[in-house]
Motif scaffolding. Sequence first.
Motif, PDB file in Angstrom:
ATOM      1  N   UNK A 167      36.925  40.304  40.163  1.00 59.06           N
ATOM      2  CA  UNK A 167      36.415  41.512  39.664  1.00 59.06           C
ATOM      3  C   UNK A 167      34.946  41.056  39.074  1.00 59.06           C
ATOM      4  N   UNK A 168      34.578  39.918  38.841  1.00 57.81           N
ATOM      5  CA  UNK A 168      33.501  39.594  38.409  1.00 57.81           C
ATOM      6  C   UNK A 168      32.324  40.151  39.571  1.00 57.81           C
ATOM      7  N   UNK A 169      32.545  39.773  40.474  1.00 60.43           N
ATOM      8  CA  UNK A 169      31.518  40.080  41.831  1.00 60.43           C
ATOM      9  C   UNK A 169      32.097  41.261  42.450  1.00 60.43           C
ATOM     10  N   UNK A 170      31.635  42.502  42.298  1.00 58.40           N
ATOM     11  CA  UNK A 170      32.086  43.522  42.462  1.00 58.40           C
ATOM     12  C   UNK A 170      32.040  43.735  44.202  1.00 58.40           C
ATOM     13  N   UNK A 219      37.148  42.875  46.359  1.00 61.88           N
ATOM     14  CA  UNK A 219      36.494  43.882  47.071  1.00 61.88           C
ATOM     15  C   UNK A 219      36.706  43.556  48.386  1.00 61.88           C
ATOM     16  N   UNK A 220      36.962  42.118  48.832  1.00 66.92           N
ATOM     17  CA  UNK A 220      37.176  41.825  50.407  1.00 66.92           C
ATOM     18  C   UNK A 220      38.402  42.154  50.856  1.00 66.92           C
ATOM     19  N   UNK A 263      41.059  49.445  47.186  1.00 66.50           N
ATOM     20  CA  UNK A 263      41.661  50.208  46.189  1.00 66.50           C
ATOM     21  C   UNK A 263      43.196  50.284  45.996  1.00 66.50           C
ATOM     22  N   UNK A 264      43.750  49.474  45.945  1.00 63.28           N
ATOM     23  CA  UNK A 264      45.183  49.229  45.931  1.00 63.28           C
ATOM     24  C   UNK A 264      45.731  49.977  44.651  1.00 63.28           C
ATOM     25  N   UNK A 265      47.104  49.917  44.536  1.00 63.83           N
ATOM     26  CA  UNK A 265      47.715  50.205  42.984  1.00 63.83           C
ATOM     27  C   UNK A 265      47.754  48.978  42.297  1.00 63.83           C
ATOM     28  N   UNK A 266      48.088  49.350  40.992  1.00 63.15           N
ATOM     29  CA  UNK A 266      48.300  48.372  40.002  1.00 63.15           C
ATOM     30  C   UNK A 266      49.482  47.081  40.150  1.00 63.15           C
ATOM     31  N   UNK A 267      50.473  48.051  40.800  1.00 63.35           N
ATOM     32  CA  UNK A 267      51.458  46.806  41.485  1.00 63.35           C
ATOM     33  C   UNK A 267      51.264  46.144  42.327  1.00 63.35           C
ATOM     34  N   UNK A 268      50.497  46.782  43.402  1.00 67.03           N
ATOM     35  CA  UNK A 268      50.258  45.763  44.686  1.00 67.03           C
ATOM     36  C   UNK A 268      49.162  44.811  44.313  1.00 67.03           C
ATOM     37  N   UNK A 269      48.269  45.229  43.419  1.00 66.65           N
ATOM     38  CA  UNK A 269      47.262  44.257  43.091  1.00 66.65           C
ATOM     39  C   UNK A 269      47.926  43.085  42.106  1.00 66.65           C
ATOM     40  N   UNK A 270      48.925  43.449  41.378  1.00 64.26           N
ATOM     41  CA  UNK A 270      49.520  42.308  40.607  1.00 64.26           C
ATOM     42  C   UNK A 270      50.349  41.316  41.452  1.00 64.26           C
TER      43      UNK A 270
END
Length: 264
Positions: A137-140, A146-147, A151-158
């Motif tokens: 997330x440092x480079x938005x 970003x790539x 815009x996924x959910x928190x569960x999918x990101x984790x």
Amino acid sequence: SQPTSVEIFLHVFWHVDILMTFVTGIYCRGELVLAPKRIARNYAQGWLCFDVVYVALNWASLLGSCTRHSHQSWLVLRFCQLALRLIRLCRLNQMAESIKTRLSSEALTAGTNILQITGQILLVHHLLACVWFVVGQLDEKNGWVAVYLKQPSVGYSYTTSLYWMFCQLGFGSTNIEPETTAERSFALLVAFMALGVFSTLLGTISATVLSLNKSMEEKRLHFRELKQFLSHHRISDELSLRVCRFLEHAWALKNEVVLESSVQ
């Protein structure tokens, strides 16, 4: 974003942990110390500064979540928090060692050793997965978040971050690649740590299993000779089973009793 209930609970927990440490007895040179001044002095010389810095970072992170601070500053605070949590695992290891001293069974101790190292590795992977997401997330615009994540959910990101971490150990494959210099540097660090994790896990499990097998070898040898004796004299299967069960019980009772002459 507003702090979650889990973050607030953890923030309160670390405050309570500091207070409880001041009233928790310690062992000094083999003696139990309950004097508040000596406990406070020992804590001040050990983990107190680290805990205060950690709680201060928690406050800064919570305030940054509630106010309009820059996204970069908030990410740096989160990164520092996760780094301190990795260091705090050393303290959890001390707590686990103190718990294992209460175990008397060799089999239970061996199982606890394996569970301990497995739990530590899972915690390290959890924290590193969180760090990997923060670094992304440092480079938005050009970061891996970003790539690859739209815009996924928190569960999918984790789960995506955690899966990437396990892939670095060789468990599975993923198409997610580090996109920025910071991400590639972190990926190199993770690859280097993976070597240590593998060697530690395999070494600990191998040594524990070897120690357990060595302690059980004498029992297996005696009962193997017993079964050969019973078979040679044609003792019935029912009577042989009863003899073996009785002697197994007697063997367990014998191991529970430690003679004074055997204690050095």
